[in-house]
Design an enzyme around this catalytic site. Structure first.
Site, PDB file in Angstrom:
ATOM      1  N   ASP A 125       0.862  -1.188   0.000  1.00 26.63           N
ATOM      2  CA  ASP A 125       0.000   0.000   0.000  1.00 26.63           C
ATOM      3  C   ASP A 125       0.896   1.235   0.000  1.00 26.63           C
ATOM      4  OD1 ASP A 125      -2.097   1.722   0.098  1.00 26.63           O
ATOM      5  OD2 ASP A 125      -2.776   1.153   2.104  1.00 26.63           O
ATOM      6  N   ALA A 126       1.113   1.787  -1.192  1.00 24.42           N
ATOM      7  CA  ALA A 126       2.099   2.868  -1.358  1.00 24.42           C
ATOM      8  C   ALA A 126       1.487   4.104  -2.008  1.00 24.42           C
ATOM      9  CB  ALA A 126       3.268   2.370  -2.201  1.00 24.42           C
ATOM     10  N   LYS A 127       0.401   3.926  -2.753  1.00 28.78           N
ATOM     11  CA  LYS A 127      -0.306   5.034  -3.416  1.00 28.78           C
ATOM     12  C   LYS A 127       0.650   5.930  -4.190  1.00 28.78           C
ATOM     13  CE  LYS A 127      -4.225   4.760  -0.242  1.00 28.78           C
ATOM     14  NZ  LYS A 127      -3.775   3.886   0.837  1.00 28.78           N
ATOM     15  N   ARG A 128       1.573   5.316  -4.907  1.00 31.25           N
ATOM     16  CA  ARG A 128       2.522   6.058  -5.723  1.00 31.25           C
ATOM     17  C   ARG A 128       1.856   6.586  -6.982  1.00 31.25           C
ATOM     18  NH1 ARG A 128       5.255   5.749  -1.190  1.00 31.25           N
ATOM     19  NH2 ARG A 128       7.128   4.482  -1.144  1.00 31.25           N
ATOM     20  N   ASP A 163      -2.288  10.053   1.451  1.00 27.76           N
ATOM     21  CA  ASP A 163      -3.014   8.946   2.080  1.00 27.76           C
ATOM     22  C   ASP A 163      -3.868   9.515   3.212  1.00 27.76           C
ATOM     23  OD1 ASP A 163      -3.806   6.339   2.983  1.00 27.76           O
ATOM     24  OD2 ASP A 163      -1.945   5.559   2.162  1.00 27.76           O
TER      25      ASP A 163
END
Lengths: 270, 270
Positions: free
Chosen positions: A93-96, B98
């Protein structure tokens, strides 16, 4: 194994839609772990070993490791999951999200360095920022769509020609980006009506659903809104509700109990 | 010093709008550096020391370090900049974003672990995903608005009630998020008309402008579209055009020459 195949197998053969979120926060560790050497790894490994048979995926959240300079623990944790619990996919879970040349370095980070099976990404920069991930057909590409937080509506709910932005995102990904069949979407549990609209657009594309438990999402509503006709299609994430279910020597057993209850609650509505 | 004050000082007293992007890629290093121990740090330090007086900011791109397991080199690089070149702010190009509790860990990563003066962020998840960064009033919060890549238009240009999404983003940030005066926006050099529209909405908010050089953006057009009335307001980034200007023993001198030329070209249009 392809991420999408691994996920299907967990859903069907292991009968679970539970995604176990690994958000280590030493302030919340049981006292006997807090003082231990390599505490972050030790804590997460204990949770993983206690819950693997109940999980359709593990989802370590990278900021929790980066804030602690614990990249090494994250590498070893994912290696441990692959070795001890083969078949349970790992979502980083990095949301890059960045332009093509930099995106390639993020691909290396997620898939080659950490060995993740899937990664969460932010779609705001558009197709070419995601393409290097899409090209890894065996890996899962999980894109933010309608997030569970209160500010999720600030831009995601803006009206774009009669349709909110998050549906334009869902539509574009399903129609144009999913040529390898490796896309999935993040749709928060706090917005079941929105999950229903996304599901109607994307067929049986997997949805990662954060926001139950601490954030207040309702499992029954999520299941009715988002499950596919075969009663799957969802990775329902719980992080704090599982990993901090207990705060004592028996924390891993408490995590197992919480994961079992969540799985059973979900399965009631499949 | 506050990021915004440091930036003003670089613009006014040091007469430069050049942001030097640090995107280390060992395949492109000169041969004598490639084989050296600690090559990533050695390369970046040489560039930094050769260009600091010409820079309004340094912008290390974190994926380039993460893909190489070089977080430690990034920490030491930023510490080196602060020690040897005080007054030149460091922007950590991370494009994070996030929910609130995780955002706090990203704050710790960017500002406490790495000691960055500013960080790039993705606004898609909305206000509460950015709030923990906004609360650090001394730090710069640089939000993606209209990015320089071809796919930038996929969602950013969608019509949201007569206004494209990126202008809704710019407007919301300028009106609601900038209470501490620490916000800035990313607007790609490849879209000067869009830079002009953003500038008209956000007053003298700083704009970080990637996309000149390798990506084809035109400096004169960017300056006319984006400069503030006092001839500043922009951080015009060049990464590859500066750091890979040379490929030999004299690579740092070549970088200095390229940065000087860029500064002088920009200053012709201030």
């Amino acid at each position: 194994m392809r991420f999408s195949d691994a996920l299907q197998q967990r859903w069907r053969q292991h009968d679970t839609l539970v995604c176990v979120g690994l958000d280590p926060d030493p302030a919340k560790f049981p006292a006997h772990i807090k003082g231990a050497p390599d505490a972050v790894f030790a804590f997460c490994r204990a949770i993983v070993d206690a819950t693997a048979d109940l999980a359709c995926a593990f989802k370590p959240q990278i900021a929790h490791f980066a804030a602690l300079r614990a990249e090494d623990a994250l590498e070893r944790l994912i290696a441990h999951i692959h070795q001890r619990h083969p078949g349970v996919p790992v979502i980083l879970d990095a949301k890059r999200g960045d332009i093509g040349s930099t995106a390639q370095h993020y691909v290396t980070e997620a898939f080659d360095r950490y060995g993740a099976d899937a990664v969460t990404l932010n779609p705001y920069m558009g197709r070419d920022s995601i393409q290097p991930f899409l090209d890894r057909a065996d890996k899962g590409v999980i894109l933010l769509c309608r997030t569970s937080n209160p500010g999720g509506a600030d831009f995601q709910a803006l009206d774009c020609g009669g349709v909110p932005l998050y549906l334009r995102v869902a539509e574009t990904i399903a129609r144009d980006w999913n040529t390898h069949g490796n896309c999935a979407l993040v749709t928060g549990a706090t917005w079941p009506d929105e999950i229903r609209q996304v599901r109607a657009l994307v067929g049986d594309m997997p949805l990662l659903v954060p926001g139950i438990g601490a954030q207040g999402g309702d499992i029954e509503a999520v299941m009715h809104a988002g499950r596919t006709t075969d009663g799957s299609g969802l990775m329902i994430n719980s992080s704090r509700g599982i990993i901090y279910a207990g705060n004592d020597k028996d924390f891993a057993i408490a995590a197992r109990t919480a994961a079992t209850e969540l799985r059973d609650t979900i399965n009631r509505y499949r």
